[in-house]
Motif scaffolding. Sequence first.
Motif, PDB file in Angstrom:
ATOM      1  N   PHE A 127       0.901  -1.191  -0.062  1.00 32.86           N
ATOM      2  CA  PHE A 127      -0.136   0.186   0.033  1.00 32.86           C
ATOM      3  C   PHE A 127       0.815   1.193  -0.048  1.00 32.86           C
ATOM      4  O   PHE A 127       0.284   2.508  -0.018  1.00 32.86           O
ATOM      5  CB  PHE A 127      -0.937  -0.215   1.200  1.00 32.86           C
ATOM      6  N   SER A 128       2.123   1.046  -0.273  1.00 33.72           N
ATOM      7  CA  SER A 128       3.061   2.382  -0.121  1.00 33.72           C
ATOM      8  C   SER A 128       2.811   3.322   0.974  1.00 33.72           C
ATOM      9  O   SER A 128       2.895   4.732   1.050  1.00 33.72           O
ATOM     10  CB  SER A 128       2.847   3.007  -1.580  1.00 33.72           C
ATOM     11  N   VAL A 129       2.837   2.500   2.187  1.00 36.17           N
ATOM     12  CA  VAL A 129       2.755   3.428   3.440  1.00 36.17           C
ATOM     13  C   VAL A 129       4.186   3.736   3.895  1.00 36.17           C
ATOM     14  O   VAL A 129       4.765   2.638   4.194  1.00 36.17           O
ATOM     15  CB  VAL A 129       1.816   2.627   4.498  1.00 36.17           C
ATOM     16  N   PRO A 130       4.495   4.991   4.220  1.00 32.88           N
ATOM     17  CA  PRO A 130       5.893   5.254   4.633  1.00 32.88           C
ATOM     18  C   PRO A 130       6.362   4.619   5.954  1.00 32.88           C
ATOM     19  O   PRO A 130       7.279   4.193   6.005  1.00 32.88           O
ATOM     20  CB  PRO A 130       5.980   6.574   4.764  1.00 32.88           C
ATOM     21  N   GLN A 131       5.360   4.627   6.967  1.00 33.52           N
ATOM     22  CA  GLN A 131       5.925   3.959   8.232  1.00 33.52           C
ATOM     23  C   GLN A 131       4.907   3.287   8.898  1.00 33.52           C
ATOM     24  O   GLN A 131       3.508   3.837   8.737  1.00 33.52           O
ATOM     25  CB  GLN A 131       6.036   5.190   9.216  1.00 33.52           C
ATOM     26  N   VAL A 132       4.855   2.006   9.207  1.00 37.69           N
ATOM     27  CA  VAL A 132       3.865   1.124   9.842  1.00 37.69           C
ATOM     28  C   VAL A 132       4.513   0.616  11.135  1.00 37.69           C
ATOM     29  O   VAL A 132       5.563   0.218  11.145  1.00 37.69           O
ATOM     30  CB  VAL A 132       3.365   0.210   9.016  1.00 37.69           C
ATOM     31  N   ALA A 133       3.689   0.685  12.225  1.00 40.10           N
ATOM     32  CA  ALA A 133       4.172   0.067  13.500  1.00 40.10           C
ATOM     33  C   ALA A 133       3.116  -0.885  14.102  1.00 40.10           C
ATOM     34  O   ALA A 133       1.760  -0.509  13.763  1.00 40.10           O
ATOM     35  CB  ALA A 133       4.483   0.867  14.658  1.00 40.10           C
ATOM     36  N   ILE A 134       3.314  -1.855  14.778  1.00 39.38           N
ATOM     37  CA  ILE A 134       2.249  -2.891  15.371  1.00 39.38           C
ATOM     38  C   ILE A 134       2.749  -3.024  16.781  1.00 39.38           C
ATOM     39  O   ILE A 134       3.727  -3.379  16.842  1.00 39.38           O
ATOM     40  CB  ILE A 134       2.087  -3.950  14.656  1.00 39.38           C
ATOM     41  N   LYS A 135       1.539  -3.208  17.583  1.00 37.52           N
ATOM     42  CA  LYS A 135       2.012  -3.787  18.864  1.00 37.52           C
ATOM     43  C   LYS A 135       1.022  -4.789  19.205  1.00 37.52           C
ATOM     44  O   LYS A 135      -0.229  -4.519  18.826  1.00 37.52           O
ATOM     45  CB  LYS A 135       1.938  -2.547  20.045  1.00 37.52           C
ATOM     46  N   VAL A 136       1.191  -5.626  20.077  1.00 40.15           N
ATOM     47  CA  VAL A 136       0.291  -6.930  20.239  1.00 40.15           C
ATOM     48  C   VAL A 136       0.669  -7.006  21.814  1.00 40.15           C
ATOM     49  O   VAL A 136       1.666  -7.157  22.227  1.00 40.15           O
ATOM     50  CB  VAL A 136       0.563  -8.172  19.587  1.00 40.15           C
ATOM     51  N   TRP A 137      -0.414  -7.100  22.700  1.00 38.22           N
ATOM     52  CA  TRP A 137      -0.317  -7.466  24.170  1.00 38.22           C
ATOM     53  C   TRP A 137      -1.364  -8.640  24.505  1.00 38.22           C
ATOM     54  O   TRP A 137      -2.071  -8.916  23.678  1.00 38.22           O
ATOM     55  CB  TRP A 137      -0.702  -6.269  24.965  1.00 38.22           C
ATOM     56  N   GLY A 138      -1.035  -9.244  25.754  1.00 39.13           N
ATOM     57  CA  GLY A 138      -1.706 -10.312  26.061  1.00 39.13           C
ATOM     58  C   GLY A 138      -1.283 -11.726  25.227  1.00 39.13           C
ATOM     59  O   GLY A 138      -1.923 -12.414  25.280  1.00 39.13           O
ATOM     60  N   VAL A 139       0.110 -11.655  24.984  1.00 43.20           N
ATOM     61  CA  VAL A 139       0.531 -12.829  24.240  1.00 43.20           C
ATOM     62  C   VAL A 139       1.116 -13.783  25.162  1.00 43.20           C
ATOM     63  O   VAL A 139       1.362 -13.541  26.408  1.00 43.20           O
ATOM     64  CB  VAL A 139       1.546 -12.130  23.147  1.00 43.20           C
ATOM     65  N   SER A 140       1.283 -14.888  24.484  1.00 39.53           N
ATOM     66  CA  SER A 140       1.766 -16.168  25.349  1.00 39.53           C
ATOM     67  C   SER A 140       3.220 -15.861  25.621  1.00 39.53           C
ATOM     68  O   SER A 140       3.840 -14.823  25.035  1.00 39.53           O
ATOM     69  CB  SER A 140       1.635 -17.474  24.565  1.00 39.53           C
ATOM     70  N   ASP A 141       3.726 -16.454  26.744  1.00 39.72           N
ATOM     71  CA  ASP A 141       5.060 -16.183  27.082  1.00 39.72           C
ATOM     72  C   ASP A 141       6.116 -16.503  25.982  1.00 39.72           C
ATOM     73  O   ASP A 141       7.221 -16.008  25.987  1.00 39.72           O
ATOM     74  CB  ASP A 141       5.378 -17.204  28.240  1.00 39.72           C
ATOM     75  N   GLU A 142       5.827 -17.317  25.203  1.00 33.99           N
ATOM     76  CA  GLU A 142       6.796 -17.799  24.089  1.00 33.99           C
ATOM     77  C   GLU A 142       7.014 -16.543  23.182  1.00 33.99           C
ATOM     78  O   GLU A 142       8.201 -16.216  22.640  1.00 33.99           O
ATOM     79  CB  GLU A 142       6.092 -18.810  23.212  1.00 33.99           C
ATOM     80  N   PHE A 143       6.160 -15.201  23.043  1.00 35.67           N
ATOM     81  CA  PHE A 143       6.187 -14.077  22.286  1.00 35.67           C
ATOM     82  C   PHE A 143       6.624 -12.879  23.169  1.00 35.67           C
ATOM     83  O   PHE A 143       6.548 -11.922  22.646  1.00 35.67           O
ATOM     84  CB  PHE A 143       4.889 -13.841  21.356  1.00 35.67           C
TER      85      PHE A 143
END
Length: 174
Positions: free
Chosen positions: A57-73
């Motif tokens: 999509f030619s987006v200059p900046q992208v960030a992602i955060k995920v919480w409540g993940v298993s201990d492995e991640f």
Amino acid sequence: LREKIKGLEHRIMDMVRNGNENVIIADKLQRWARSLLLTRAPGDLPERIAHEIEVQFSVPQVAIKVWGVSDEFAHSSWAQGVSEDAKIFASSLTAPFCGVNSGFEAVSWLANPAAAMSIALMPLRTGVLNSPSPAFGMLVLASPDGQRFESAMGTDFLERIAELAGAALSRLRV
């Protein structure tokens, strides 16, 4: 009558142009979703989601955060550094927020926050975007163009991206 006909012709041309643009976006969305389905390791998904949005999509900046993940991640950079306020804000969104960067915490997750003039903030849920379930992540799109993500823009495709990303990322959760 001739002026009316010309006006109608212009409106038809605009509708055809918009239809063609939507087909192009739908094709990009399909290629993006395909890349998610081809991602074997669940821990690779957040970075794949962000990278493919930048590319497709030619987006200059992208960030992602995920919480409540298993201990492995839990040690992953995308699973750390989110305040309770940001989590509450993400859960309060029932549609993507599009507009001017006005100092949201999520903008600090970007590689170059100062270059983010307009942003789209998308909550990640396991269900549809406007469901009452709490968000377990947020996707941030940013552009130096102050008009790229504006409050009056349609968000149908952004909603589909958030729903697909939420469904894919649900594998990371506890």
